[in-house]
Write a protein that holds these residues in place. Structure first.
Motif, mmCIF file in Angstrom:
data_model
loop_
_atom_site.group_PDB
_atom_site.id
_atom_site.type_symbol
_atom_site.label_atom_id
_atom_site.label_comp_id
_atom_site.label_asym_id
_atom_site.label_seq_id
_atom_site.Cartn_x
_atom_site.Cartn_y
_atom_site.Cartn_z
ATOM 1 N N ASP A 39 0.829 -1.192 0.000
ATOM 2 C CA ASP A 39 0.000 0.000 0.000
ATOM 3 C C ASP A 39 0.866 1.245 0.000
ATOM 4 N N GLN B 185 -7.367 -0.770 -4.802
ATOM 5 C CA GLN B 185 -7.333 -0.727 -3.343
ATOM 6 C C GLN B 185 -7.789 0.607 -2.766
ATOM 7 N N SER B 186 -7.812 1.657 -3.580
ATOM 8 C CA SER B 186 -8.328 2.944 -3.122
ATOM 9 C C SER B 186 -8.587 3.810 -4.341
ATOM 10 N N SER C 63 -14.425 5.077 -2.243
ATOM 11 C CA SER C 63 -14.042 3.767 -1.721
ATOM 12 C C SER C 63 -14.963 2.660 -2.218
ATOM 13 N N ASN D 136 -16.579 -2.300 -1.459
ATOM 14 C CA ASN D 136 -15.690 -1.317 -0.847
ATOM 15 C C ASN D 136 -14.262 -1.781 -1.097
ATOM 16 N N GLU E 147 -11.462 -0.535 -0.435
ATOM 17 C CA GLU E 147 -10.492 -0.308 0.628
ATOM 18 C C GLU E 147 -10.560 -1.394 1.698
ATOM 19 N N LYS E 148 -11.678 -2.127 1.730
ATOM 20 C CA LYS E 148 -11.860 -3.159 2.752
ATOM 21 C C LYS E 148 -11.977 -4.562 2.166
#
Length: 350
Positions: free
Chosen positions: A2, A103-104, A108, A133, A135-136
């Motif tokens: 990340d 990832q982002s 999101s 989502n 990001e999660k």
């Protein structure tokens, strides 16, 4: 892997108007904030300019014309031709795959199709969409390049066609698509389709470029982490997978299925083309292509696109400094038992 994109802001100095006039002013963007640089320092504009202390691993955009729409990891794979166990060149390659793992981004939450063959009506399609989502939760896009390579950086006017083969939230789905296969045919007998080989791993960005001299367009840019710069790069060079590259990416209108001038490609069959929901399809209007804005276009299987080589120097072209992390390989951790990694780490044909 990340990338940290949040700057730490501390008040270190209050710049005077005299300082501004006496020193050349530079500009750059960090996390969508415009910063001004002069006197060897970077500041947030305001009544009391706040100097920004740049942390290691931070991502920097040196031009206000570029905005990051999506960040993530990118993986490259190639599959040898049927019954070819030891490929030696691009002539022995059946397919080139790209896997994008967002990832982002600007938002999101992204929308993706929930089933491979959407219902017939737009209303039903919207009901079958799924929110993810990024990001999660995991989201993977498996892409196939039609010419079995990336565009040649030396031929920047030549578009390369590709399409999204699979969109999934399950790692096993991608593993199944990359694994080896045995089957029989009536005319050629027993056939063996070799498993895909890992070719490259890195980070990517999808960018919105508001160039004043051109219409707004989008870029897919990437920078490799593996293979290392010390390794050979035989398969990477043959398949035009440079250490870093920038491509203009254009999404093809599935309704206007006109053949590209010059017969460069015919595209997917009608039943395999993407069926976009109304809010995405409406962005085409009467146009044959649209920028990848939003990147959600790529979350629909059968989405066709063009890549046009723009540059192999991302920072020089777009003012973007991408920070990679080669401390470990996520590709091997995720797909290691499915895809051989010799080409990834050693840069040789396997």
């Amino acid at each position: 892997m990340d990338v940290q994109t949040t700057a730490k802001v501390v008040v270190l100095h209050v710049a005077t108007e005299k300082d501004r006039q006496a020193t050349r002013v530079n500009k750059k963007k960090v996390d969508n904030r415009l910063l001004f640089g002069y006197g060897g320092h970077w500041y947030v504009p305001g009544e009391r300019d706040q100097e920004v202390e740049m942390e290691q691993g931070e991502e920097v955009i040196n031009t206000p014309d570029v905005e990051i729409q999506e960040r993530g990891d990118i993986y490259f794979f190639y599959r040898p031709k049927v019954n070819t166990e030891e490929p030696h060149s691009s002539h022995d390659v059946q397919k080139l795959y790209i896997v994008l793992r967002p990832q982002s981004g600007e938002t999101s939450t992204q929308l993706k199709q929930q089933e491979k063959e959407p219902p017939a009506t737009t209303q039903a399609i919207q009901e079958e969409e799924e929110e993810v989502n990024i990001e999660k939760n995991l989201l993977l896009r498996l892409i196939i390049m039609g010419r079995k390579s990336l565009p040649d950086p030396a031929k920047r006017s030549r578009p390369f066609w590709g399409f999204v083969e699979l969109v999934t939230t399950k790692i096993q789905d991608v593993k199944d698509a990359l694994k080896e296969e045995e089957y029989d045919t009536k005319t050629r007998g027993h056939r063996h389709k070799p498993a895909a080989r890992a070719l490259g791993e890195g980070v990517y960005r999808i960018l919105r470029h508001n160039n004043k001299s051109k219409k707004m367009h989008t870029h897919l840019v990437y920078k490799l982490e593996f293979p290392s710069e010390q390794a050979d790069d035989q398969p990477q060079e043959d398949l035009n997978v440079e250490r870093e590259a920038s491509f203009v990416i254009q999404i093809k209108n599935p309704i206007q299925a006109k053949k590209q001038a010059g017969g460069q490609f015919s595209g997917l069959q009608r039943k395999k083309k993407a069926t976009f929901p109304a809010h995405l399809q409406g962005q085409f209007g009467q146009l044959s292509y649209h920028a990848a804005d939003p990147p959600d276009f790529l979350n629909y299987e059968g989405c066709e696109f063009l890549l046009i080589s723009a540059s192999d120097e991302i920072q020089e072209e777009l003012g973007l400094e991408i920070q990679e992390d080669a401390s470990c390989s996520d590709l091997v951790d995720t797909f290691g038992e499915t895809a051989s990694a010799d080409a990834l780490f050693r840069g040789i044909w396997v």
